[in-house]
Design an enzyme around this catalytic site. Sequence first.
Site, mmCIF file in Angstrom:
data_model
loop_
_atom_site.group_PDB
_atom_site.id
_atom_site.type_symbol
_atom_site.label_atom_id
_atom_site.label_comp_id
_atom_site.label_asym_id
_atom_site.label_seq_id
_atom_site.Cartn_x
_atom_site.Cartn_y
_atom_site.Cartn_z
ATOM 1 N N LEU A 129 0.826 -1.212 0.000
ATOM 2 C CA LEU A 129 0.000 0.000 0.000
ATOM 3 C C LEU A 129 0.857 1.257 0.000
ATOM 4 C CD1 LEU A 129 -2.630 -0.971 2.736
ATOM 5 C CD2 LEU A 129 -2.977 -0.995 0.261
ATOM 6 N N CYS A 130 0.458 2.226 -0.814
ATOM 7 C CA CYS A 130 1.051 3.564 -0.747
ATOM 8 C C CYS A 130 -0.082 4.573 -0.854
ATOM 9 C CB CYS A 130 2.096 3.760 -1.844
ATOM 10 S SG CYS A 130 1.409 3.814 -3.515
ATOM 11 N N ALA A 131 0.225 5.815 -1.166
ATOM 12 C CA ALA A 131 -0.812 6.844 -1.176
ATOM 13 C C ALA A 131 -1.739 6.729 -2.386
ATOM 14 C CB ALA A 131 -0.177 8.233 -1.142
#
Length: 391
Positions: A294-296
């Site tokens: 997960l990232c932004a």
Amino acid sequence: MPEEVPGNISQTFKDLIPITLTTIFFWLFDLGFRYLAGGVFSEKIIEWFQPIFSAADGYLGLALIFGAMAFFWFVGIHGPSIVEPAVAAIYITNVEMNFQLYQNGEHAPRILSQGIQYFVATLGGTGATLILTMMFAFLAKSKQMKTIGRASAIPVLFGVNEPILFGAPVVLNPIFFIPFVLAPILNVWIFKFFVDVLEMNGFIYNLPWTTPGPIGLILGTGFAGLSVLLVLLLLLVDFLVYFPFFKAYDNELVAKEKMGESAPETTFVNRNRTTDKAVDAAKKEGGQKSVLVLCANGATSSMLANAIKKGAKARDIDIESTAMAYGQHKDLIDEFDLIVLAPQMASMLKELEEDVKNYKTKAVSTSGVEYVTLAKAPDQAVDFVFDSLRR
């Protein structure tokens, strides 16, 4: 959806119902507003907030908006996610007005737009890091800085600058605070000068944020005659702003490397007997391991997710690795054995740990240099997965 459907595609279908209901609600709202007010809701909003729109196009307004984006990022918060919602309406309105003027053969003078955020203020990413990445890759004497610069160069060109932000690191590094905030402000001021004084057109098109920065500026302004000169000037100004701070950090790291020291962030997951045993056991047990990164916005996370896939394939290990933006995972937690947070989302680890406590899923976060190294080393990325699962 069937289990064979990847999680990010399945989530799209889950979103259809709320999206449909929202669309119907605002369609009915629009019909009612037109009937009662005699005009379109968006037009009335523009009329009411026109003074704010005009102020935002000024030098002070531009400095506050893009300085705030950089400042939030520097302290570890995704700046555009905080600031952009407040100015999104202005972006859309200004580009539409510019486009209409351009079609009529007139000068397009509106400044604040999505394009100025993507391809001027954040040329290469928040902090205008495109030129800094090139400096790391080709001018640095420090081995660590060269490695980070070369690993980050292509992602940063396409607007994904988390590798250098957290790999150097740039964010939370006091050496880079001044140029990180100052470069975006100077960039937008120079752009405004070109539009106001030299009568170059502002942005008349909205382009995907992943368009390479210099190309996005040229295309977004409709191949404005001065746009190429502007790109070169912005890169020069960013170079001059960053250079003294870059040299100071480079000298600091070179001194540490000569003494045989390394920054805390350079501690990576290394292959060891315990990890090898875990891999062997996984092969014997069979069954697929599922990993979510997960990232932004789902861009940075794809780098590690792809590395895990590549490493697993090379070592004949059954691992399915998926990349998503933080928030998309909420209804899919039980589908994964491991969820990995990219560096910019590390502050969300406690929330994620709370989300996964009722599942077999484990949650971990990564540091900047570690993340960049794993993304470039598929074999180590697989070891990282099994090491994290053993904790």
